[in-house]
Design a protein around this motif. Structure first.
Motif, PDB file in Angstrom:
ATOM      1  N   LYS A 121      10.688  29.343  -9.878  1.00 12.89           N
ATOM      2  CA  LYS A 121       9.488  29.870  -9.235  1.00 12.89           C
ATOM      3  C   LYS A 121       8.758  30.916 -10.074  1.00 12.89           C
ATOM      4  O   LYS A 121       7.610  31.232  -9.808  1.00 12.89           O
ATOM      5  CB  LYS A 121       9.852  30.475  -7.878  1.00 12.89           C
ATOM      6  N   SER A 122       9.433  31.476 -11.076  1.00 21.15           N
ATOM      7  CA  SER A 122       8.805  32.476 -11.939  1.00 21.15           C
ATOM      8  C   SER A 122       9.109  32.129 -13.382  1.00 21.15           C
ATOM      9  O   SER A 122      10.047  31.375 -13.680  1.00 21.15           O
ATOM     10  CB  SER A 122       9.325  33.881 -11.627  1.00 21.15           C
ATOM     11  N   ILE A 123       8.326  32.704 -14.305  1.00 17.18           N
ATOM     12  CA  ILE A 123       8.541  32.414 -15.720  1.00 17.18           C
ATOM     13  C   ILE A 123       9.900  32.936 -16.168  1.00 17.18           C
ATOM     14  O   ILE A 123      10.523  32.366 -17.060  1.00 17.18           O
ATOM     15  CB  ILE A 123       7.400  33.002 -16.581  1.00 17.18           C
ATOM     16  N   ASN A 124      10.387  33.979 -15.530  1.00 21.65           N
ATOM     17  CA  ASN A 124      11.715  34.480 -15.869  1.00 21.65           C
ATOM     18  C   ASN A 124      12.799  33.482 -15.493  1.00 21.65           C
ATOM     19  O   ASN A 124      13.810  33.364 -16.188  1.00 21.65           O
ATOM     20  CB  ASN A 124      11.978  35.829 -15.176  1.00 21.65           C
ATOM     21  N   ASP A 125      12.593  32.742 -14.412  1.00 23.95           N
ATOM     22  CA  ASP A 125      13.546  31.699 -14.025  1.00 23.95           C
ATOM     23  C   ASP A 125      13.631  30.622 -15.100  1.00 23.95           C
ATOM     24  O   ASP A 125      14.677  30.003 -15.300  1.00 23.95           O
ATOM     25  CB  ASP A 125      13.124  31.038 -12.708  1.00 23.95           C
ATOM     26  N   ALA A 126      12.513  30.387 -15.788  1.00 26.28           N
ATOM     27  CA  ALA A 126      12.444  29.306 -16.775  1.00 26.28           C
ATOM     28  C   ALA A 126      13.074  29.671 -18.112  1.00 26.28           C
ATOM     29  O   ALA A 126      13.251  28.800 -18.963  1.00 26.28           O
ATOM     30  CB  ALA A 126      10.985  28.900 -16.991  1.00 26.28           C
ATOM     31  N   GLU A 127      13.395  30.937 -18.309  1.00 21.85           N
ATOM     32  CA  GLU A 127      13.981  31.356 -19.583  1.00 21.85           C
ATOM     33  C   GLU A 127      15.263  30.586 -19.883  1.00 21.85           C
ATOM     34  O   GLU A 127      15.628  30.394 -21.040  1.00 21.85           O
ATOM     35  CB  GLU A 127      14.282  32.861 -19.571  1.00 21.85           C
ATOM     36  N   LYS A 128      15.951  30.124 -18.845  1.00 25.79           N
ATOM     37  CA  LYS A 128      17.232  29.445 -19.021  1.00 25.79           C
ATOM     38  C   LYS A 128      17.101  28.115 -19.776  1.00 25.79           C
ATOM     39  O   LYS A 128      18.093  27.617 -20.315  1.00 25.79           O
ATOM     40  CB  LYS A 128      17.881  29.192 -17.659  1.00 25.79           C
ATOM     41  N   VAL A 129      15.893  27.552 -19.824  1.00 25.94           N
ATOM     42  CA  VAL A 129      15.738  26.254 -20.489  1.00 25.94           C
ATOM     43  C   VAL A 129      15.186  26.393 -21.909  1.00 25.94           C
ATOM     44  O   VAL A 129      14.830  25.397 -22.545  1.00 25.94           O
ATOM     45  CB  VAL A 129      14.821  25.305 -19.677  1.00 25.94           C
ATOM     46  N   PHE A 130      15.123  27.633 -22.397  1.00 22.93           N
ATOM     47  CA  PHE A 130      14.653  27.833 -23.767  1.00 22.93           C
ATOM     48  C   PHE A 130      15.378  29.011 -24.394  1.00 22.93           C
ATOM     49  O   PHE A 130      15.460  30.086 -23.814  1.00 22.93           O
ATOM     50  CB  PHE A 130      13.150  28.097 -23.810  1.00 22.93           C
ATOM     51  N   SER A 131      15.904  28.786 -25.600  1.00 23.93           N
ATOM     52  CA  SER A 131      16.542  29.872 -26.347  1.00 23.93           C
ATOM     53  C   SER A 131      15.916  29.909 -27.729  1.00 23.93           C
ATOM     54  O   SER A 131      15.911  28.926 -28.450  1.00 23.93           O
ATOM     55  CB  SER A 131      18.056  29.644 -26.454  1.00 23.93           C
ATOM     56  N   GLY A 132      15.344  31.041 -28.079  1.00 24.42           N
ATOM     57  CA  GLY A 132      14.693  31.165 -29.381  1.00 24.42           C
ATOM     58  C   GLY A 132      14.380  32.612 -29.670  1.00 24.42           C
ATOM     59  O   GLY A 132      14.783  33.519 -28.928  1.00 24.42           O
ATOM     60  N   LEU A 133      13.639  32.858 -30.737  1.00 23.93           N
ATOM     61  CA  LEU A 133      13.279  34.224 -31.109  1.00 23.93           C
ATOM     62  C   LEU A 133      12.293  34.819 -30.111  1.00 23.93           C
ATOM     63  O   LEU A 133      12.240  36.034 -29.929  1.00 23.93           O
ATOM     64  CB  LEU A 133      12.673  34.248 -32.511  1.00 23.93           C
ATOM     65  N   GLN A 134      11.506  33.955 -29.472  1.00 21.48           N
ATOM     66  CA  GLN A 134      10.512  34.416 -28.509  1.00 21.48           C
ATOM     67  C   GLN A 134      11.034  34.260 -27.088  1.00 21.48           C
ATOM     68  O   GLN A 134      11.824  33.369 -26.799  1.00 21.48           O
ATOM     69  CB  GLN A 134       9.212  33.628 -28.666  1.00 21.48           C
ATOM     70  N   SER A 135      10.566  35.126 -26.188  1.00 27.19           N
ATOM     71  CA  SER A 135      10.840  34.949 -24.768  1.00 27.19           C
ATOM     72  C   SER A 135       9.643  34.218 -24.169  1.00 27.19           C
ATOM     73  O   SER A 135       8.499  34.471 -24.569  1.00 27.19           O
ATOM     74  CB  SER A 135      11.042  36.291 -24.069  1.00 27.19           C
ATOM     75  N   LEU A 136       9.899  33.332 -23.230  1.00 18.48           N
ATOM     76  CA  LEU A 136       8.790  32.616 -22.595  1.00 18.48           C
ATOM     77  C   LEU A 136       7.875  33.598 -21.875  1.00 18.48           C
ATOM     78  O   LEU A 136       6.653  33.397 -21.833  1.00 18.48           O
ATOM     79  CB  LEU A 136       9.336  31.586 -21.603  1.00 18.48           C
ATOM     80  N   HIS A 137       8.431  34.645 -21.326  1.00 19.29           N
ATOM     81  CA  HIS A 137       7.660  35.666 -20.617  1.00 19.29           C
ATOM     82  C   HIS A 137       6.544  36.220 -21.496  1.00 19.29           C
ATOM     83  O   HIS A 137       5.391  36.349 -21.054  1.00 19.29           O
ATOM     84  CB  HIS A 137       8.613  36.787 -20.182  1.00 19.29           C
ATOM     85  N   ASN A 138       6.848  36.528 -22.746  1.00 21.32           N
ATOM     86  CA  ASN A 138       5.845  37.090 -23.662  1.00 21.32           C
ATOM     87  C   ASN A 138       4.958  36.011 -24.264  1.00 21.32           C
ATOM     88  O   ASN A 138       3.738  36.162 -24.350  1.00 21.32           O
ATOM     89  CB  ASN A 138       6.532  37.870 -24.787  1.00 21.32           C
ATOM     90  N   TRP A 139       5.577  34.920 -24.683  1.00 21.34           N
ATOM     91  CA  TRP A 139       4.828  33.864 -25.368  1.00 21.34           C
ATOM     92  C   TRP A 139       3.758  33.247 -24.467  1.00 21.34           C
ATOM     93  O   TRP A 139       2.636  32.972 -24.929  1.00 21.34           O
ATOM     94  CB  TRP A 139       5.781  32.778 -25.865  1.00 21.34           C
ATOM     95  N   CYS A 140       4.071  33.045 -23.197  1.00 23.76           N
ATOM     96  CA  CYS A 140       3.093  32.441 -22.283  1.00 23.76           C
ATOM     97  C   CYS A 140       1.844  33.306 -22.152  1.00 23.76           C
ATOM     98  O   CYS A 140       0.733  32.786 -22.027  1.00 23.76           O
ATOM     99  CB  CYS A 140       3.731  32.218 -20.914  1.00 23.76           C
ATOM    100  N   GLN A 141       2.011  34.612 -22.179  1.00 22.01           N
ATOM    101  CA  GLN A 141       0.855  35.511 -22.123  1.00 22.01           C
ATOM    102  C   GLN A 141       0.082  35.490 -23.441  1.00 22.01           C
ATOM    103  O   GLN A 141      -1.152  35.540 -23.455  1.00 22.01           O
ATOM    104  CB  GLN A 141       1.320  36.930 -21.811  1.00 22.01           C
TER     105      GLN A 141
END
Length: 272
Positions: A121-141
């Motif tokens: 339901k939130s972008i933080n929930d989606a972090e579990k499906v991606f591991s990399g140098l970037q966080s989805l939280h920051n990259w999406c913005q």
């Protein structure tokens, strides 16, 4: 990693076996179907095998998984590949090549969407499906902001910005309020940038209705008032003052910004 890439595929598999990891090309192709990244696959090997790699060699299983994935299953885009694409996008944008960077990032977004589930339901929930140098939280913005920069050079990117922001808010409605507000404001601003004034005004009204206590919703709406180029200056100023009067009535946080802007508009009106 360069050293591992210098090995043949057979040599990599034999070395993995020497370290206690029982793998073949066939078993590897089956395993990659169950993981998003080579790192996750390597961790699985450590948990399911009696791995003897120690010291310097402890990194070998992960590096081997990366290289084998590149060679045997390049059609399955893993997190390592997506991370490389993200870094390339940042490089291009930093060099003023926002259009090229955004094309790559929008491709990343399309791959990521395949991983998202209704439970996220939130972008933080989606972090579990991606591991990399970037966080989805920051990259999406960052993607939203670079689409705006690319739109200055190619208006089609304003259209892509609208689509992206709407998708983001639809997929992750429980994301932190400020991010959702920024996405919806970006959508509204993009309509004006494309000359779609009525859609823009409607989007800003919806934004103010949803976030009545946000000074930034009013300030962004005021900035775009009169962007059609057909309104007379006096009417534009009046419309902008109305935006801020509404903000004061709602007792928004950041009231001092509203008062400061009203003062500036008054000085513009009187020519002082």
């Amino acid at each position: 990693m360069d050293e591992v890439r210098s090995f043949t595929t057979e040599e990599i598999i034999l070395k993995l076996r020497d370290f206690g990891i029982n793998v073949t090309e066939e078993s590897f192709l089956k395993e990659v179907e169950n993981f998003y990244s080579a790192c996750d696959l390597a961790e699985h090997w450590w948990k399911t095998n009696k791995v003897t790699a120690k010291g310097y060699d402890q990194d070998f299983p992960w590096m081997a998984a990366v290289v084998l994935w590149e060679r045997l299953a390049p059609y399955i885009i893993n997190s390592e590949k997506l991370d490389d694409m993200m870094q390339e996008g940042y490089r291009l944008c930093s060099e003023g090549k926002e259009e090229e960077g955004c094309r790559i990032w929008l491709e990343v977004w399309e791959h990521l969407k395949k991983r998202f589930t209704p439970e996220m339901k939130s972008i933080n929930d989606a972090e579990k499906v991606f591991s990399g140098l970037q966080s989805l939280h920051n990259w999406c913005q960052d993607l939203e902001m670079e689409l705006s920069n690319a739109g200055l050079k190619g208006p089609v990117f304003y259209e892509k910005r609208i689509e992206y922001c709407r998708e983001f808010c639809s997929l992750f409605p429980e994301t932190k309020r400020l991010i959702i507000e920024n996405m919806k404001r970006a959508e509204a601003e993009s309509y004006f940038a494309l000359g779609l004034v009525k859609q823009g005004e409607k989007a800003f009204q919806a934004l103010v209705n949803e976030f009545p206590d946000s000074v930034w919703a009013y300030m962004a709406g005021e900035t775009c008032t009169g962007c059609s180029g057909t309104a007379r200056p006096r009417a534009i100023t009046t419309g902008r003052r109305i935006f801020y009067r509404l903000a004061l009535e709602q007792n928004v946080v950041g009231r001092e910004y509203v008062l400061e802007r009203l003062q500036m508009l008054e000085e513009e009106r009187t020519g002082r």
